[in-house]
Design a protein around this motif. Structure first.
Motif, PDB file in Angstrom:
ATOM      1  N   GLU A 126      16.895 -17.915 120.374  1.00  0.00           N
ATOM      2  CA  GLU A 126      17.731 -16.848 120.933  1.00  0.00           C
ATOM      3  C   GLU A 126      19.200 -17.103 120.623  1.00  0.00           C
ATOM      4  N   PHE A 127      19.893 -16.030 120.228  1.00  0.00           N
ATOM      5  CA  PHE A 127      21.304 -16.101 119.888  1.00  0.00           C
ATOM      6  C   PHE A 127      22.059 -15.046 120.690  1.00  0.00           C
ATOM      7  N   PRO A 128      23.291 -15.334 121.081  1.00  0.00           N
ATOM      8  CA  PRO A 128      24.037 -14.378 121.912  1.00  0.00           C
ATOM      9  C   PRO A 128      24.287 -13.057 121.193  1.00  0.00           C
ATOM     10  N   ALA A 129      24.482 -12.007 121.964  1.00  0.00           N
ATOM     11  CA  ALA A 129      24.880 -10.712 121.417  1.00  0.00           C
ATOM     12  C   ALA A 129      26.104 -10.894 120.532  1.00  0.00           C
ATOM     13  N   LEU A 130      26.203 -10.083 119.484  1.00  0.00           N
ATOM     14  CA  LEU A 130      27.161 -10.381 118.434  1.00  0.00           C
ATOM     15  C   LEU A 130      27.797  -9.122 117.856  1.00  0.00           C
ATOM     16  N   ASP A 131      29.115  -9.192 117.640  1.00  0.00           N
ATOM     17  CA  ASP A 131      29.819  -8.239 116.784  1.00  0.00           C
ATOM     18  C   ASP A 131      29.966  -8.921 115.428  1.00  0.00           C
ATOM     19  N   GLN A 132      29.091  -8.563 114.490  1.00  0.00           N
ATOM     20  CA  GLN A 132      29.087  -9.281 113.219  1.00  0.00           C
ATOM     21  C   GLN A 132      30.289  -8.929 112.349  1.00  0.00           C
ATOM     22  N   TYR A 133      30.931  -7.803 112.604  1.00  0.00           N
ATOM     23  CA  TYR A 133      32.156  -7.473 111.860  1.00  0.00           C
ATOM     24  C   TYR A 133      33.312  -8.365 112.316  1.00  0.00           C
ATOM     25  N   LYS A 134      33.372  -8.640 113.594  1.00  0.00           N
ATOM     26  CA  LYS A 134      34.357  -9.608 114.089  1.00  0.00           C
ATOM     27  C   LYS A 134      34.111 -10.965 113.441  1.00  0.00           C
ATOM     28  N   ALA A 135      32.839 -11.381 113.373  1.00  0.00           N
ATOM     29  CA  ALA A 135      32.509 -12.656 112.743  1.00  0.00           C
ATOM     30  C   ALA A 135      32.907 -12.656 111.270  1.00  0.00           C
ATOM     31  N   GLU A 136      32.711 -11.530 110.602  1.00  0.00           N
ATOM     32  CA  GLU A 136      33.034 -11.433 109.177  1.00  0.00           C
ATOM     33  C   GLU A 136      34.531 -11.629 108.926  1.00  0.00           C
ATOM     34  N   VAL A 137      35.374 -10.879 109.638  1.00  0.00           N
ATOM     35  CA  VAL A 137      36.814 -10.984 109.390  1.00  0.00           C
ATOM     36  C   VAL A 137      37.359 -12.316 109.906  1.00  0.00           C
ATOM     37  N   THR A 138      36.762 -12.847 110.962  1.00  0.00           N
ATOM     38  CA  THR A 138      37.180 -14.150 111.466  1.00  0.00           C
ATOM     39  C   THR A 138      36.907 -15.233 110.435  1.00  0.00           C
ATOM     40  N   ASN A 139      35.699 -15.259 109.883  1.00  0.00           N
ATOM     41  CA  ASN A 139      35.357 -16.298 108.926  1.00  0.00           C
ATOM     42  C   ASN A 139      36.131 -16.150 107.625  1.00  0.00           C
ATOM     43  N   PHE A 140      36.336 -14.911 107.166  1.00  0.00           N
ATOM     44  CA  PHE A 140      37.127 -14.728 105.953  1.00  0.00           C
ATOM     45  C   PHE A 140      38.563 -15.195 106.198  1.00  0.00           C
ATOM     46  N   SER A 141      39.115 -14.865 107.360  1.00  0.00           N
ATOM     47  CA  SER A 141      40.474 -15.300 107.683  1.00  0.00           C
ATOM     48  C   SER A 141      40.555 -16.817 107.744  1.00  0.00           C
ATOM     49  N   ARG A 142      39.557 -17.446 108.321  1.00  0.00           N
ATOM     50  CA  ARG A 142      39.532 -18.909 108.360  1.00  0.00           C
ATOM     51  C   ARG A 142      39.475 -19.501 106.956  1.00  0.00           C
ATOM     52  N   ALA A 143      38.691 -18.872 106.073  1.00  0.00           N
ATOM     53  CA  ALA A 143      38.627 -19.344 104.684  1.00  0.00           C
ATOM     54  C   ALA A 143      39.980 -19.186 103.998  1.00  0.00           C
ATOM     55  N   VAL A 144      40.672 -18.072 104.254  1.00  0.00           N
ATOM     56  CA  VAL A 144      42.013 -17.872 103.698  1.00  0.00           C
ATOM     57  C   VAL A 144      42.943 -18.990 104.135  1.00  0.00           C
ATOM     58  N   ARG A 145      42.819 -19.440 105.369  1.00  0.00           N
ATOM     59  CA  ARG A 145      43.680 -20.497 105.901  1.00  0.00           C
ATOM     60  C   ARG A 145      43.197 -21.906 105.509  1.00  0.00           C
TER      61      ARG A 145
END
Length: 337
Positions: free
Chosen positions: A281-300
Motif C-alpha cells: 500500500e502506498f499513500p494517495a498521490l499527486d503524481q504531477y507534483k512528484a514529477e515537477v518536484t523530482n525534475f526540479s531536484r535533478a536540476v539542482r
C-alpha cells in the motif's frame, strides 16, 4: 533531503494538461514555482496566470524563453511542436520538461543534437514518478519472484470533443501518440529492456487517426509485452506482469487515486483455484507534483528519478516500429535495439 531555492518555471502553452495538472503540481511543490506562462493569446495566458498565482504572463512563447529569471520550462504544446520548442528552450539556456510524446518520430530528436549537456531535458511521463512504480521496478529487479516474462496493459477513454487536437493526425493525434506512448514506456520500464521487434494493428477513423491500436512487443529471451489503447471506448487503465513465480497487478496503473491508498498486488499461488496475495500500500498521490518536484531536484543536482533524451529516443523508436508494422501488416524491427 537537501534544501534549495525552488526552481523557477516557465510554461509554454495554456493547455488543459498545464491548467489542470502540471501547474497545480508546481504550486503544491516546495521545490518548484511557476513564474511565467506564455500563450499565443495573451488574454488566455493572463487568465491562467491569475488563476494559479503566476507572476508573469506573456503573449508569446519566445517571451517566456527570453525571461532571464526562468530556469526551466514545461512544454504543453501540441505534439508536433514539442521538439521545435524544446530546442529553442535549450538554446535559451533553459532546462526542459517536454509533455509526452516528446517527438512524433525518433529522427525528430536530431534537432536536439549538440544541446548543452548540463541542461536537464526529459519526456514528461509522470507515472514513472509514482513511488509504487519505482518500488515495483526495484522488486522486479531483485529477482525475488524470478524474471518478469510478460507484460500486458489496457489504457483507453472515450474522446467526444470533435475540436480536440488529438483529432488531427498532422498534430500527432490518435490513440498511440496519446496513450500508446505510455504503455510502450511502461513495458520497457518494468521489463527493464528494449524490444527487438513489434507487431501492431490499427483501426483508423475517417479523419485518419488511430482510434484502436493493439501491439505485441518481442523483447527476446522469452519476454513479451502486449497492450491495447483506444480513444473510442470506456475508461480503462491496467497493468499486469507475470514473473516466473508471481502474478503482479497494478490497479489504477496510470492515474492513481489522489484520495485513497494506491496498491501493488502480488499473487504467488501456483494454483489457479487459489490465491496467495501480498498487498503493498502506498499513500494517495499527486503524481504531477512528484514529477515537477523530482525534475526540479535533478536540476539542482540532487539524487532524484530522472530520464534523459536517450530514454525518449528509445521510446520514439518503438513508436516508429509500431506505425511501420501497422502499415506493413508484419513485424517491424525496433531500430537501435
Amino acid at each position: 533531503m537537501a534544501q534549495f531555492d525552488p526552481v523557477r518555471w516557465g510554461i509554454l502553452g495554456a493547455a488543459r494538461i498545464a491548467d489542470g495538472a502540471v501547474i497545480p503540481g508546481m504550486v503544491a511543490s516546495a521545490d518548484a514555482v511557476p513564474l511565467a506562462i506564455g500563450a499565443r493569446d495573451l488574454t488566455r495566458a493572463q487568465a491562467m496566470a491569475e488563476k494559479h498565482g503566476i507572476a508573469r504572463a506573456y503573449g508569446s512563447y519566445d517571451e517566456v524563453l527570453a525571461d532571464p529569471d526562468v530556469e526551466a520550462v514545461y512544454i504543453a504544446l501540441p505534439n508536433h511542436l514539442h521538439v521545435e520548442w524544446a530546442r529553442k528552450a535549450a538554446d535559451a539556456g533553459k532546462h526542459v520538461l517536454i509533455e509526452k510524446p516528446g517527438a512524433m518520430r525518433a529522427a525528430d530528436y536530431a534537432a536536439l543534437k549538440g544541446v548543452d549537456p548540463a541542461l536537464k531535458i526529459s519526456e514528461a511521463f509522470m507515472v514513472r514518478q509514482q513511488p509504487r512504480w519505482i518500488k515495483l521496478r526495484d522488486i522486479l529487479r531483485s529477482g525475488d519472484y524470478g524474471a518478469p516474462l510478460t507484460f500486458s496493459s489496457l489504457l483507453s477513454f472515450m474522446m467526444t470533443n470533435e475540436q480536440d487536437f488529438r483529432q488531427k493526425p498532422e498534430w500527432g493525434g490518435g490513440a498511440y501518440y496519446d496513450l500508446g506512448c505510455y504503455t510502450a514506456m511502461a513495458a520497457r520500464y518494468f521489463l527493464d529492456a528494449e524490444p527487438l521487434r513489434v507487431m501492431a494493428l490499427m483501426e483508423r477513423n475517417a479523419g485518419g487517426i488511430d482510434m484502436f491500436t493493439s501491439v505485441i512487443m518481442d523483447f527476446g529471451k522469452g519476454r513479451q509485452a502486449s497492450f491495447m489503447v483506444s480513444l473510442a471506448q470506456a475508461s480503462s487503465q491496467s497493468i499486469q506482469i507475470v514473473c516466473e513465480r508471481a502474478f503482479v497487478t497494478l490497479p489504477q496503473a496510470y492515474v492513481p487515486s489522489r484520495s485513497a491508498p494506491n496498491m501493488i498486488l502480488i499473487d504467488t499461488s501456483a494454483d489457479h483455484a487459489n490465491s496467495d496475495i501480498t498487498s503493498l500500500e502506498f499513500p494517495a498521490l499527486d503524481q504531477y507534483k512528484a514529477e515537477v518536484t523530482n525534475f526540479s531536484r535533478a536540476v539542482r543536482g540532487e539524487d532524484a528519478p530522472y530520464f534523459d533524451l536517450a530514454d525518449a529516443r528509445a521510446n520514439a523508436a518503438v513508436c516508429d516500429a509500431v506505425f511501420a508494422s501497422a502499415a506493413s501488416g508484419g513485424w517491424a524491427l525496433v531500430k537501435g535495439a
